[in-house]
Design a protein around this motif. Structure first.
Motif, PDB file in Angstrom:
ATOM      1  N   ARG A   1       0.921  -1.062   0.032  1.00 28.60           N
ATOM      2  CA  ARG A   1      -0.045  -0.083  -0.020  1.00 28.60           C
ATOM      3  C   ARG A   1       0.835   1.122   0.024  1.00 28.60           C
ATOM      4  NH1 ARG A   1      -0.432  -3.030   4.761  1.00 28.60           N
ATOM      5  NH2 ARG A   1      -0.071  -1.803   6.681  1.00 28.60           N
ATOM      6  N   ALA A   2       0.344   2.237  -0.637  1.00 26.58           N
ATOM      7  CA  ALA A   2       1.050   3.697  -0.522  1.00 26.58           C
ATOM      8  C   ALA A   2       1.100   4.332   0.832  1.00 26.58           C
ATOM      9  CB  ALA A   2       0.322   4.572  -1.671  1.00 26.58           C
ATOM     10  N   LEU A   3       2.288   4.945   0.981  1.00 27.74           N
ATOM     11  CA  LEU A   3       2.330   5.763   2.238  1.00 27.74           C
ATOM     12  C   LEU A   3       2.274   7.224   1.991  1.00 27.74           C
ATOM     13  CD1 LEU A   3       5.264   3.655   3.914  1.00 27.74           C
ATOM     14  CD2 LEU A   3       2.976   3.711   4.498  1.00 27.74           C
ATOM     15  N   PHE A   4       1.842   8.104   2.816  1.00 29.33           N
ATOM     16  CA  PHE A   4       1.777   9.544   2.554  1.00 29.33           C
ATOM     17  C   PHE A   4       2.240  10.188   3.577  1.00 29.33           C
ATOM     18  CE2 PHE A   4      -1.587   7.308   0.173  1.00 29.33           C
ATOM     19  CZ  PHE A   4      -1.461   8.008  -1.226  1.00 29.33           C
ATOM     20  N   ALA A   5       2.925  11.345   3.383  1.00 33.37           N
ATOM     21  CA  ALA A   5       3.621  12.029   4.413  1.00 33.37           C
ATOM     22  C   ALA A   5       2.396  12.669   5.383  1.00 33.37           C
ATOM     23  CB  ALA A   5       4.391  13.112   3.981  1.00 33.37           C
ATOM     24  N   VAL A   6       2.537  12.717   6.799  1.00 35.13           N
ATOM     25  CA  VAL A   6       1.632  13.287   7.441  1.00 35.13           C
ATOM     26  C   VAL A   6       2.332  14.483   7.872  1.00 35.13           C
ATOM     27  CG1 VAL A   6       0.512  10.992   8.388  1.00 35.13           C
ATOM     28  CG2 VAL A   6       2.439  12.267   9.612  1.00 35.13           C
ATOM     29  N   PRO A   7       1.613  15.566   8.296  1.00 29.22           N
ATOM     30  CA  PRO A   7       1.978  16.947   8.914  1.00 29.22           C
ATOM     31  C   PRO A   7       3.077  16.707   9.390  1.00 29.22           C
ATOM     32  CG  PRO A   7      -0.473  16.785   8.822  1.00 29.22           C
ATOM     33  CD  PRO A   7      -0.137  15.746   8.622  1.00 29.22           C
ATOM     34  N   GLY A   8       4.176  17.492   9.594  1.00 29.71           N
ATOM     35  CA  GLY A   8       5.292  17.429  10.500  1.00 29.71           C
ATOM     36  C   GLY A   8       5.077  17.758  12.127  1.00 29.71           C
ATOM     37  N   THR A   9       5.760  16.791  12.676  1.00 27.27           N
ATOM     38  CA  THR A   9       5.463  16.843  14.137  1.00 27.27           C
ATOM     39  C   THR A   9       6.727  16.787  14.906  1.00 27.27           C
ATOM     40  OG1 THR A   9       5.572  14.221  14.060  1.00 27.27           O
ATOM     41  CG2 THR A   9       3.485  15.323  13.866  1.00 27.27           C
ATOM     42  N   LEU A  10       6.848  17.029  16.241  1.00 29.19           N
ATOM     43  CA  LEU A  10       7.947  17.021  17.148  1.00 29.19           C
ATOM     44  C   LEU A  10       7.465  15.847  17.797  1.00 29.19           C
ATOM     45  CD1 LEU A  10       7.949  20.636  18.205  1.00 29.19           C
ATOM     46  CD2 LEU A  10       9.491  19.715  16.428  1.00 29.19           C
ATOM     47  N   SER A  11       9.097  15.116  18.195  1.00 29.71           N
ATOM     48  CA  SER A  11       8.823  14.171  18.803  1.00 29.71           C
ATOM     49  C   SER A  11       9.643  14.201  20.237  1.00 29.71           C
ATOM     50  CB  SER A  11       9.690  12.727  18.017  1.00 29.71           C
ATOM     51  OG  SER A  11      10.035  11.814  18.652  1.00 29.71           O
ATOM     52  N   PRO A  12       9.225  14.199  21.287  1.00 29.12           N
ATOM     53  CA  PRO A  12       9.922  14.083  22.614  1.00 29.12           C
ATOM     54  C   PRO A  12      10.089  12.872  22.766  1.00 29.12           C
ATOM     55  CG  PRO A  12       7.541  14.050  23.121  1.00 29.12           C
ATOM     56  CD  PRO A  12       7.724  14.134  21.553  1.00 29.12           C
ATOM     57  N   GLN A  13      11.324  12.724  23.826  1.00 32.90           N
ATOM     58  CA  GLN A  13      11.622  11.592  24.355  1.00 32.90           C
ATOM     59  C   GLN A  13      10.687  10.851  25.382  1.00 32.90           C
ATOM     60  OE1 GLN A  13      15.397  11.919  26.473  1.00 32.90           O
ATOM     61  NE2 GLN A  13      16.623  11.445  24.916  1.00 32.90           N
ATOM     62  N   ARG A  14      10.504   9.687  25.592  1.00 30.05           N
ATOM     63  CA  ARG A  14       9.847   9.038  26.488  1.00 30.05           C
ATOM     64  C   ARG A  14      10.461   9.398  28.002  1.00 30.05           C
ATOM     65  NH1 ARG A  14       6.708   4.199  25.471  1.00 30.05           N
ATOM     66  NH2 ARG A  14       7.467   3.399  27.236  1.00 30.05           N
TER      67      ARG A  14
END
Length: 272
Positions: free
Chosen positions: A139-152
């Motif tokens: 299946r195709a993959l699409f870019a989702v809106p940019g996000t920020l990733s905090p540490q756990r």
């Protein structure tokens, strides 16, 4: 939760977090350290609009003279279709990155064939992996809106204090609560976006072992430390792997190797 103006973009997210943390009386030094460890992330999902940014499953598109894969094919990413700088990594500006892995716990460790780069314009043909696992549903993959990733929170504590105390873990959980309230929930702008189950960059989705720290400790030559390694990609296996439906796969690489498009030192980390 304090009611903050809904500014957009990374600056707005971080501003809301600072205000939320201040309203809770959290130490400014730890707030600044939390922000320092937040990383950009480029998410991919099988729902979206416009031009696909990648493809999950099926047979890998490889040059005719390329060696056969040693592991099942997971996904390909079209680097030219990603928003510039979205992953915070020295990714190539075009061409495709292909990701491979045996999705089981025995796959953990170095894997020189786990990532391949196919330059733009290179003729390719689908190549079936000669193994005992059927290809994943394509299946195709699409870019989702940019996000920020905090540490756990647990990773934040272990990176911040050499001898953590219970109070440090409690503080990290309060910082994480402030972050979640500041972004308005996990699907809001700046959150980790649970629909983005294939990700480039960001912080690891660890449960037990931090894959970047682990890879640097077991594979780095003298003079190379954890800051020289980066998380290239992460995959939340979900229903695509029946015996690992709660599993996470991480692909880790030295930053300078990625910039040089050298993938022979890639480390794969698999856990549930």
């Amino acid at each position: 939760m304090t009611d903050h103006p809904k500014e957009t973009g990374a600056a707005g997210v971080l501003g809301r977090f600072r205000a939320e943390a201040a309203s809770r009386g959290l130490p400014s030094a730890e707030v600044a350290e939390w922000i320092r460890t937040v990383l950009p992330m480029a998410g991919l999902a099988d729902r979206g609009e416009g031009v696909a940014a990648g493809r999950f499953g099926g047979d890998p598109p490889l040059p005719p003279d390329a060696p056969d894969p040693s592991s099942p094919f997971v996904a390909s990413v079209d680097c030219a279709a990603l928003p510039p700088g979205a992953a915070g990594l020295p990714l190539p500006s075009d061409g495709h990155l292909l990701f491979f892995v045996h999705p089981d716990l025995d796959a953990d460790g170095p894997d020189a064939g786990a990532v391949r780069y196919v330059p733009a314009g290179t003729p390719t043909v689908p190549r079936r992996w000669d193994g005992d696992r059927e290809p994943f549903e394509e299946r195709a993959l699409f870019a989702v809106p940019g996000t920020l990733s905090p540490q756990r929170p647990e990773d934040f504590v272990q990176g911040r204090w050499s001898v953590p105390e219970l109070s440090h873990y409690a503080l990290a959980r309060r910082l994480d609560d402030a972050w979640q309230d500041a972004i308005g929930g996990e699907d809001a702008d700046g959150g980790p976006r649970e629909d983005a189950w294939f990700r480039l960059g960001g912080n690891p989705l660890t449960r037990n072992t931090h894959p970047v720290r682990y890879a640097a400790a077991r594979s780095g030559p003298p003079g190379e430390g954890v800051d020289d390694w980066v998380l290239l990609a992460a995959w939340l296996c979900g229903s695509d792997v029946e015996d690992l439906d709660d599993g996470v796969v991480h692909w880790v690489i030295p930053r300078r190797d990625l910039a040089a498009l050298r993938f022979d030192r890639v480390q794969v980390h698999v856990e549930i």
